[in-house]
Design a protein around this motif. Sequence first.
Motif, PDB file in Angstrom:
ATOM      1  N   SER A  58      30.776  39.630  52.924  1.00  0.00           N
ATOM      2  CA  SER A  58      30.117  39.762  51.725  1.00  0.00           C
ATOM      3  C   SER A  58      28.662  40.499  51.645  1.00  0.00           C
ATOM      4  CB  SER A  58      30.018  38.588  51.194  1.00  0.00           C
ATOM      5  OG  SER A  58      31.466  38.031  50.845  1.00  0.00           O
ATOM      6  N   GLN A  59      27.967  40.005  52.504  1.00  0.00           N
ATOM      7  CA  GLN A  59      26.680  40.542  52.673  1.00  0.00           C
ATOM      8  C   GLN A  59      26.379  41.884  53.084  1.00  0.00           C
ATOM      9  OE1 GLN A  59      24.757  37.791  55.217  1.00  0.00           O
ATOM     10  NE2 GLN A  59      24.954  36.075  54.175  1.00  0.00           N
ATOM     11  N   THR A  60      27.565  42.406  53.631  1.00  0.00           N
ATOM     12  CA  THR A  60      27.522  43.954  54.008  1.00  0.00           C
ATOM     13  C   THR A  60      28.094  44.850  53.169  1.00  0.00           C
ATOM     14  OG1 THR A  60      29.490  43.598  55.564  1.00  0.00           O
ATOM     15  CG2 THR A  60      27.312  43.302  56.414  1.00  0.00           C
ATOM     16  N   GLY A  61      28.605  44.122  51.964  1.00  0.00           N
ATOM     17  CA  GLY A  61      29.264  44.956  50.995  1.00  0.00           C
ATOM     18  C   GLY A  61      30.532  45.262  51.447  1.00  0.00           C
ATOM     19  N   SER A  62      31.208  44.740  52.324  1.00  0.00           N
ATOM     20  CA  SER A  62      32.565  45.147  52.555  1.00  0.00           C
ATOM     21  C   SER A  62      33.559  44.267  51.672  1.00  0.00           C
ATOM     22  CB  SER A  62      33.025  44.827  54.127  1.00  0.00           C
ATOM     23  OG  SER A  62      32.125  45.324  54.918  1.00  0.00           O
ATOM     24  N   THR A  63      33.752  44.817  50.583  1.00  0.00           N
ATOM     25  CA  THR A  63      34.457  44.429  49.553  1.00  0.00           C
ATOM     26  C   THR A  63      36.046  43.883  49.978  1.00  0.00           C
ATOM     27  OG1 THR A  63      33.246  45.349  47.789  1.00  0.00           O
ATOM     28  CG2 THR A  63      35.236  44.150  47.086  1.00  0.00           C
ATOM     29  N   GLU A  64      36.934  44.963  50.127  1.00  0.00           N
ATOM     30  CA  GLU A  64      38.201  44.786  50.467  1.00  0.00           C
ATOM     31  C   GLU A  64      38.331  43.981  51.926  1.00  0.00           C
ATOM     32  OE1 GLU A  64      40.210  48.386  50.914  1.00  0.00           O
ATOM     33  OE2 GLU A  64      39.727  49.004  48.902  1.00  0.00           O
ATOM     34  N   ALA A 114      35.753  31.426  45.866  1.00  0.00           N
ATOM     35  CA  ALA A 114      35.535  31.580  44.398  1.00  0.00           C
ATOM     36  C   ALA A 114      34.371  32.637  44.341  1.00  0.00           C
ATOM     37  CB  ALA A 114      35.303  30.284  43.639  1.00  0.00           C
ATOM     38  N   HIS A 115      33.332  32.385  45.118  1.00  0.00           N
ATOM     39  CA  HIS A 115      32.125  33.288  45.088  1.00  0.00           C
ATOM     40  C   HIS A 115      32.516  34.744  45.299  1.00  0.00           C
ATOM     41  CE1 HIS A 115      27.943  34.218  46.374  1.00  0.00           C
ATOM     42  NE2 HIS A 115      28.009  34.736  45.239  1.00  0.00           N
ATOM     43  N   VAL A 116      33.352  35.092  46.436  1.00  0.00           N
ATOM     44  CA  VAL A 116      33.583  36.282  46.935  1.00  0.00           C
ATOM     45  C   VAL A 116      34.575  36.938  45.806  1.00  0.00           C
ATOM     46  CG1 VAL A 116      34.930  37.566  48.314  1.00  0.00           C
ATOM     47  CG2 VAL A 116      33.427  35.982  49.217  1.00  0.00           C
ATOM     48  N   THR A 117      35.337  36.032  45.196  1.00  0.00           N
ATOM     49  CA  THR A 117      36.362  36.635  44.143  1.00  0.00           C
ATOM     50  C   THR A 117      35.382  36.944  43.057  1.00  0.00           C
ATOM     51  OG1 THR A 117      38.221  35.266  44.902  1.00  0.00           O
ATOM     52  CG2 THR A 117      38.241  36.196  42.766  1.00  0.00           C
ATOM     53  N   PHE A 118      34.543  35.983  42.691  1.00  0.00           N
ATOM     54  CA  PHE A 118      33.370  36.461  41.567  1.00  0.00           C
ATOM     55  C   PHE A 118      32.781  37.688  41.764  1.00  0.00           C
ATOM     56  CE2 PHE A 118      29.119  36.168  39.885  1.00  0.00           C
ATOM     57  CZ  PHE A 118      29.551  35.933  38.530  1.00  0.00           C
ATOM     58  N   GLU A 119      32.600  37.872  42.925  1.00  0.00           N
ATOM     59  CA  GLU A 119      31.472  39.199  43.144  1.00  0.00           C
ATOM     60  C   GLU A 119      32.444  40.311  43.177  1.00  0.00           C
ATOM     61  OE1 GLU A 119      28.529  39.393  43.483  1.00  0.00           O
ATOM     62  OE2 GLU A 119      27.764  37.759  43.453  1.00  0.00           O
ATOM     63  N   HIS A 120      33.724  40.263  43.839  1.00  0.00           N
ATOM     64  CA  HIS A 120      34.549  41.317  44.199  1.00  0.00           C
ATOM     65  C   HIS A 120      35.932  41.552  43.617  1.00  0.00           C
ATOM     66  CE1 HIS A 120      31.371  42.350  47.227  1.00  0.00           C
ATOM     67  NE2 HIS A 120      31.551  41.195  47.714  1.00  0.00           N
ATOM     68  N   GLY A 121      36.437  40.309  43.233  1.00  0.00           N
ATOM     69  CA  GLY A 121      37.728  40.350  42.558  1.00  0.00           C
ATOM     70  C   GLY A 121      37.876  40.462  41.099  1.00  0.00           C
ATOM     71  N   THR A 122      38.982  40.091  40.616  1.00  0.00           N
ATOM     72  CA  THR A 122      39.171  40.179  39.224  1.00  0.00           C
ATOM     73  C   THR A 122      38.461  39.127  38.360  1.00  0.00           C
ATOM     74  OG1 THR A 122      41.310  39.036  39.049  1.00  0.00           O
ATOM     75  CG2 THR A 122      41.406  41.445  39.511  1.00  0.00           C
TER      76      THR A 122
END
Length: 312
Positions: free
Chosen positions: A24-30, A54-62
């Motif tokens: 997450s910190q490196t911006g590797s979304t997928e 939940a946090h990762v999904t908030f940042e990168h998911g729907t």
Amino acid sequence: AERADSLEKKDATRVLVRYVDALSQTGSTEQALAPMETLLHIAPDDAEAIGRVAHVTFEHGTPTSAAELYRDYLERFGKQLTGKDRATALYRLGESLLRAGKLIEAAGAFDEAAKAAPLFHLAHYAAGNALAQAGRTREAEKRYRESVAVAPRFAAGWNALGVVLLAQDRAAGAVKALDRALAAQPGYQLARLHRAEALVRTGRLDDGEKDARAVLAKEPGNGDVRVVLASVAAARGDLRGAQKELDTLLAAQPSHGAGLLFRAVLCAREDRLALLTRYLAKEVRPVQGRQVERGRRRRLLRHGRSDADAGA
């Protein structure tokens, strides 16, 4: 993720949580989203793991998925969360619902976040934004007042308060709120533009024009400034000056909704039916389904009519 399945549950959870954090910190979304199912599978009752998912999904998911995860997280672990952590989770739930277009539910989540952390001024502000988008300006006003009561130098809160007061035709109150926004942040051009409109609507035409021209000097391409300047000219009885401002705007931005509508009002005052039809035909397309813009344009239409009547 496959290697994590072969570890002890506690160790696997720790490894995956750290892995997800690093991605997450490196911006590797997928890549960050990929191990989510594994983490949920091996640690379905681990508060830290579910919070990370939940946090990762908030940042990168729907938005819908993030809202579902935060609801589940809060239902199961909310009582053990501290005030700040609970407020953060509720705020992210509200943001997810807002992105999903569920305005009233979002406002409710933001309100809960504010209750969990009363000094969290952004929660009050976000609730106001959701309610304003839903057209509930009185309720939005209350939330904005709460945000600036907590953070008196919060310029965005004062600006938003000024906007909802304008929406209620309370221009004098709007001027005071926007004065506070600019006192806190003198270079806040959006607040200066809103104050220009409020000043014009209180009859302080010279002051309104001064603010509008100050914004135009900083933002030459800002079409909304031209609309304010046109309203100043119309209020002075200078319909040709108003038309000139709007023609300049529409030459650069042919689909500017407020400009098209104001120009149509001026054409109607001059009984120029052909031009009126043309401008209104252009106006219909860009504003379909945009409640906030429609409200703004209704105000401009009312203002334009009164201006024209004053100049007649």
